[in-house]
Design a protein around this motif. Structure first.
Motif, PDB file in Angstrom:
ATOM      1  N   VAL A 198      21.264  -7.663  23.699  1.00 49.15           N
ATOM      2  CA  VAL A 198      20.999  -8.834  24.519  1.00 49.15           C
ATOM      3  C   VAL A 198      22.229  -9.733  24.461  1.00 49.15           C
ATOM      4  CG1 VAL A 198      19.524 -10.854  24.830  1.00 49.15           C
ATOM      5  CG2 VAL A 198      18.530  -8.685  24.078  1.00 49.15           C
ATOM      6  N   LYS A 199      22.783 -10.049  25.616  1.00 53.17           N
ATOM      7  CA  LYS A 199      23.986 -10.872  25.688  1.00 53.17           C
ATOM      8  C   LYS A 199      23.670 -12.348  25.836  1.00 53.17           C
ATOM      9  CE  LYS A 199      27.598  -8.421  25.599  1.00 53.17           C
ATOM     10  NZ  LYS A 199      28.402  -8.487  24.404  1.00 53.17           N
ATOM     11  N   GLY A 200      22.517 -12.669  26.434  1.00 51.47           N
ATOM     12  CA  GLY A 200      22.165 -14.070  26.615  1.00 51.47           C
ATOM     13  C   GLY A 200      20.922 -14.197  27.480  1.00 51.47           C
ATOM     14  N   ALA A 201      20.419 -15.419  27.566  1.00 49.86           N
ATOM     15  CA  ALA A 201      19.240 -15.696  28.378  1.00 49.86           C
ATOM     16  C   ALA A 201      19.362 -17.087  28.980  1.00 49.86           C
ATOM     17  CB  ALA A 201      17.975 -15.590  27.535  1.00 49.86           C
ATOM     18  N   ASP A 202      18.887 -17.226  30.216  1.00 51.29           N
ATOM     19  CA  ASP A 202      18.909 -18.508  30.913  1.00 51.29           C
ATOM     20  C   ASP A 202      17.559 -18.734  31.581  1.00 51.29           C
ATOM     21  OD1 ASP A 202      21.645 -19.341  30.500  1.00 51.29           O
ATOM     22  OD2 ASP A 202      22.230 -17.737  31.868  1.00 51.29           O
ATOM     23  N   GLU A 231      20.227 -11.215  30.017  1.00 47.19           N
ATOM     24  CA  GLU A 231      21.358 -10.323  30.275  1.00 47.19           C
ATOM     25  C   GLU A 231      21.468  -9.305  29.150  1.00 47.19           C
ATOM     26  OE1 GLU A 231      23.096 -10.446  33.091  1.00 47.19           O
ATOM     27  OE2 GLU A 231      21.985 -12.218  33.756  1.00 47.19           O
ATOM     28  N   LEU A 232      21.596  -8.038  29.515  1.00 47.07           N
ATOM     29  CA  LEU A 232      21.706  -6.949  28.551  1.00 47.07           C
ATOM     30  C   LEU A 232      22.953  -6.135  28.854  1.00 47.07           C
ATOM     31  CD1 LEU A 232      18.033  -5.803  29.046  1.00 47.07           C
ATOM     32  CD2 LEU A 232      18.856  -7.025  27.068  1.00 47.07           C
ATOM     33  N   ALA A 233      23.499  -5.497  27.833  1.00 48.12           N
ATOM     34  CA  ALA A 233      24.665  -4.640  28.016  1.00 48.12           C
ATOM     35  C   ALA A 233      24.600  -3.478  27.036  1.00 48.12           C
ATOM     36  CB  ALA A 233      25.961  -5.420  27.820  1.00 48.12           C
ATOM     37  N   ALA A 291      25.472  -2.680  32.419  1.00 41.83           N
ATOM     38  CA  ALA A 291      24.924  -4.033  32.348  1.00 41.83           C
ATOM     39  C   ALA A 291      23.586  -4.079  33.087  1.00 41.83           C
ATOM     40  CB  ALA A 291      25.892  -5.034  32.951  1.00 41.83           C
ATOM     41  N   TYR A 292      22.652  -4.837  32.510  1.00 42.65           N
ATOM     42  CA  TYR A 292      21.310  -4.926  33.064  1.00 42.65           C
ATOM     43  C   TYR A 292      20.833  -6.370  33.007  1.00 42.65           C
ATOM     44  CZ  TYR A 292      21.678  -0.012  31.869  1.00 42.65           C
ATOM     45  OH  TYR A 292      22.128   1.282  31.744  1.00 42.65           O
ATOM     46  N   ARG A 293      19.821  -6.678  33.813  1.00 47.13           N
ATOM     47  CA  ARG A 293      19.214  -8.007  33.789  1.00 47.13           C
ATOM     48  C   ARG A 293      17.702  -7.840  33.925  1.00 47.13           C
ATOM     49  NH1 ARG A 293      21.226 -10.670  38.298  1.00 47.13           N
ATOM     50  NH2 ARG A 293      23.043 -11.202  37.078  1.00 47.13           N
ATOM     51  N   ILE A 294      16.972  -8.574  33.089  1.00 47.73           N
ATOM     52  CA  ILE A 294      15.520  -8.665  33.203  1.00 47.73           C
ATOM     53  C   ILE A 294      15.215 -10.083  33.645  1.00 47.73           C
ATOM     54  CG2 ILE A 294      13.314  -8.578  31.994  1.00 47.73           C
ATOM     55  CD1 ILE A 294      14.610  -6.655  29.986  1.00 47.73           C
ATOM     56  N   GLU A 295      14.456 -10.233  34.733  1.00 46.27           N
ATOM     57  CA  GLU A 295      14.022 -11.545  35.193  1.00 46.27           C
ATOM     58  C   GLU A 295      12.511 -11.608  35.089  1.00 46.27           C
ATOM     59  OE1 GLU A 295      17.277 -12.874  38.486  1.00 46.27           O
ATOM     60  OE2 GLU A 295      15.650 -11.588  39.170  1.00 46.27           O
ATOM     61  N   ILE A 296      12.023 -12.646  34.419  1.00 47.32           N
ATOM     62  CA  ILE A 296      10.592 -12.824  34.214  1.00 47.32           C
ATOM     63  C   ILE A 296      10.183 -14.161  34.825  1.00 47.32           C
ATOM     64  CG2 ILE A 296       8.738 -12.942  32.514  1.00 47.32           C
ATOM     65  CD1 ILE A 296      10.598 -11.525  30.548  1.00 47.32           C
ATOM     66  N   ALA A 297       9.125 -14.145  35.638  1.00 43.61           N
ATOM     67  CA  ALA A 297       8.623 -15.366  36.257  1.00 43.61           C
ATOM     68  C   ALA A 297       7.804 -16.147  35.237  1.00 43.61           C
ATOM     69  CB  ALA A 297       7.772 -15.022  37.473  1.00 43.61           C
ATOM     70  N   VAL A 298       8.351 -17.260  34.777  1.00 39.30           N
ATOM     71  CA  VAL A 298       7.696 -18.077  33.745  1.00 39.30           C
ATOM     72  C   VAL A 298       7.563 -19.521  34.228  1.00 39.30           C
ATOM     73  CG1 VAL A 298       8.333 -16.637  31.773  1.00 39.30           C
ATOM     74  CG2 VAL A 298       9.910 -18.400  32.574  1.00 39.30           C
ATOM     75  N   ALA A 299       7.095 -19.685  35.452  1.00 36.21           N
ATOM     76  CA  ALA A 299       6.954 -21.027  36.010  1.00 36.21           C
ATOM     77  C   ALA A 299       6.049 -21.871  35.128  1.00 36.21           C
ATOM     78  CB  ALA A 299       6.387 -20.948  37.424  1.00 36.21           C
ATOM     79  N   GLY A 300       6.479 -23.088  34.856  1.00 34.26           N
ATOM     80  CA  GLY A 300       5.687 -24.012  34.046  1.00 34.26           C
ATOM     81  C   GLY A 300       6.015 -23.979  32.565  1.00 34.26           C
ATOM     82  N   PHE A 301       6.809 -23.023  32.120  1.00 34.78           N
ATOM     83  CA  PHE A 301       7.186 -22.949  30.707  1.00 34.78           C
ATOM     84  C   PHE A 301       8.529 -23.636  30.499  1.00 34.78           C
ATOM     85  CE2 PHE A 301       4.024 -19.651  30.778  1.00 34.78           C
ATOM     86  CZ  PHE A 301       3.490 -19.656  29.513  1.00 34.78           C
TER      87      PHE A 301
END
Length: 155
Positions: free
Chosen positions: A111-115, A124-126, A47-57
């Motif tokens: 890709v399992k989901g995104a928040d 979220e990736l698996a 399981a993996y997670r990518i976090e991207i800083a998208v402030a303002g979007f």
């Protein structure tokens, strides 16, 4: 900036051309700008997670697409509608520019989901191996074969 020559790999290895292509692609994309910043972390064995800083979007300004093991995250900022009023900035430090960030996914990574929360887009990736590729246990026989009409002797 470094460049790598994969020619020796092509001369001596058969079937690794896809790996060399991925390495060359990664070298090219690492030269892009670093915006928006992101983290890649492992959250489990597969399981993996990518976090991207998208402030303002807003969520409707972000698009996630997976095609042929390539995850593309796109941010398109819509025009700010303040009843037609123009904004006058004394300082503009928030980057509200469009972006496109690409991630090459390994085989069987889905890709399992995104928040979107607190200005961070979490994806979220698996890794999900097909049943045919998972290890399986093979039962070992005793080597005794039945002959028609005869039962094996009990011990």
């Amino acid at each position: 900036m470094r460049t790598y020559d994969f020619t020796p790999l092509y001369r001596s290895a058969v079937g690794f051309d896809r790996l060399a292509g991925l390495l060359e692609s990664a070298a090219r994309t690492s030269q892009e700008n670093g915006w928006p910043p992101y983290n890649i972390e492992t959250t489990g064995e597969n399981a993996y997670r990518i976090e991207i800083a998208v402030a303002g979007f807003k969520p409707d300004e972000l698009t996630l697409e997976v095609k042929e093991n390539l995850l593309t995250v796109t941010g398109r900022k819509t025009a700010n509608d303040d009843a037609g009023a123009e904004r006058t900035y004394l300082h503009r430090g928030l980057a509200e520019r469009d972006f496109e960030r690409r991630f090459q996914l390994a085989d069987y990574v889905v890709v399992k989901g995104a928040d979107l929360a607190d200005g961070l887009l979490s994806i979220e990736l698996a890794r999900e191996l097909p049943e045919a590729l998972k290890p399986r246990r093979i039962e070992i026989g005793t080597g005794q074969r039945l002959i028609e009409g005869k039962k094996p002797k009990a011990a």
